[in-house]
Motif scaffolding. Sequence first.
Motif, mmCIF file in Angstrom:
data_model
loop_
_atom_site.group_PDB
_atom_site.id
_atom_site.type_symbol
_atom_site.label_atom_id
_atom_site.label_comp_id
_atom_site.label_asym_id
_atom_site.label_seq_id
_atom_site.Cartn_x
_atom_site.Cartn_y
_atom_site.Cartn_z
ATOM 1 N N VAL A 20 -43.126 -16.729 -74.542
ATOM 2 C CA VAL A 20 -44.401 -17.136 -73.937
ATOM 3 C C VAL A 20 -45.544 -17.257 -74.936
ATOM 4 N N ASN A 21 -45.280 -17.080 -76.217
ATOM 5 C CA ASN A 21 -46.322 -17.254 -77.223
ATOM 6 C C ASN A 21 -46.495 -18.747 -77.492
ATOM 7 N N THR A 22 -47.391 -19.354 -76.739
ATOM 8 C CA THR A 22 -47.592 -20.803 -76.846
ATOM 9 C C THR A 22 -48.602 -21.162 -77.924
ATOM 10 N N ILE A 23 -48.951 -20.181 -78.741
ATOM 11 C CA ILE A 23 -49.717 -20.484 -79.944
ATOM 12 C C ILE A 23 -48.731 -20.965 -81.004
ATOM 13 N N SER A 31 -45.589 -32.886 -72.061
ATOM 14 C CA SER A 31 -45.705 -31.844 -71.027
ATOM 15 C C SER A 31 -47.151 -31.685 -70.571
ATOM 16 N N ILE A 32 -48.067 -31.736 -71.509
ATOM 17 C CA ILE A 32 -49.487 -31.602 -71.179
ATOM 18 C C ILE A 32 -49.950 -32.789 -70.342
ATOM 19 N N ILE A 33 -49.578 -33.984 -70.749
ATOM 20 C CA ILE A 33 -49.989 -35.190 -70.019
ATOM 21 C C ILE A 33 -49.376 -35.190 -68.615
ATOM 22 N N SER A 34 -48.114 -34.815 -68.485
ATOM 23 C CA SER A 34 -47.472 -34.759 -67.158
ATOM 24 C C SER A 34 -48.196 -33.777 -66.243
ATOM 25 N N ALA A 35 -48.561 -32.618 -66.791
ATOM 26 C CA ALA A 35 -49.274 -31.617 -65.987
ATOM 27 C C ALA A 35 -50.643 -32.137 -65.562
ATOM 28 N N LEU A 36 -51.331 -32.829 -66.447
ATOM 29 C CA LEU A 36 -52.642 -33.389 -66.097
ATOM 30 C C LEU A 36 -52.514 -34.482 -65.037
ATOM 31 N N VAL A 60 -51.381 -23.791 -77.275
ATOM 32 C CA VAL A 60 -52.112 -23.696 -76.011
ATOM 33 C C VAL A 60 -52.294 -22.223 -75.667
ATOM 34 N N TRP A 61 -53.460 -21.880 -75.194
ATOM 35 C CA TRP A 61 -53.719 -20.537 -74.669
ATOM 36 C C TRP A 61 -54.557 -20.719 -73.425
ATOM 37 N N GLY A 62 -54.817 -19.673 -72.685
ATOM 38 C CA GLY A 62 -55.563 -19.834 -71.448
ATOM 39 C C GLY A 62 -56.465 -18.667 -71.155
ATOM 40 N N ASP A 105 -48.474 -23.966 -65.992
ATOM 41 C CA ASP A 105 -48.164 -22.551 -65.787
ATOM 42 C C ASP A 105 -46.717 -22.230 -66.146
ATOM 43 N N LEU A 106 -45.835 -23.208 -66.044
ATOM 44 C CA LEU A 106 -44.434 -22.968 -66.352
ATOM 45 C C LEU A 106 -44.225 -22.573 -67.807
ATOM 46 N N ILE A 107 -45.139 -22.934 -68.697
ATOM 47 C CA ILE A 107 -44.965 -22.564 -70.101
ATOM 48 C C ILE A 107 -45.148 -21.071 -70.312
#
Length: 155
Positions: A20-23, A31-36, A60-62, A105-107
């Motif tokens: 889950v370390n998406t850094i 994936s980002i474009i599909s989610a948007l 990506v972080w949140g 969120d799946l990431i």
Amino acid sequence: MTEQNVFVLAGGEGLTNPYVNTIEKKVSKSSIISALEAENIDNKDDIMEIQEDKKRSYSVWGYSEHDNNLKSKPPKSGDIIFITNKNAAVYLGTVFKVIEAQGLDLIWAGRSSWKYKIIFKDVLRIFIPYIVDKDIRKWCQEHPFSPGESSISHI
């Protein structure tokens, strides 16, 4: 020249879990474009800007909409963010975009508590400890992000 802000965000246990370390485990542009695209908001400008960017994947972080420190002045493009773990800053990044995309969120294995996702332009792995009343040598040996005492200069 626009005003640039500096933020410090907690990294927590997500940074020490490679899944889950998406850094460091970057998220693909597709994936980002599909989610948007799946969101019911007007985000065509965000999608176009990401599509036109040369990068193929992003760190990506949140953060949560409940973060009172960020409600009045949230991060924006160009801002600097330090991400911390166990009393040390371990990443330094420049914000590319801040988006809302539940599909991402799946990431994080479906974790849905982070409404806002920060897409970074650039990220550096750093190590800036902030320790109080502890043996710094022992602490650095035990910290998961410490580069090791031999590579830290002594003055």
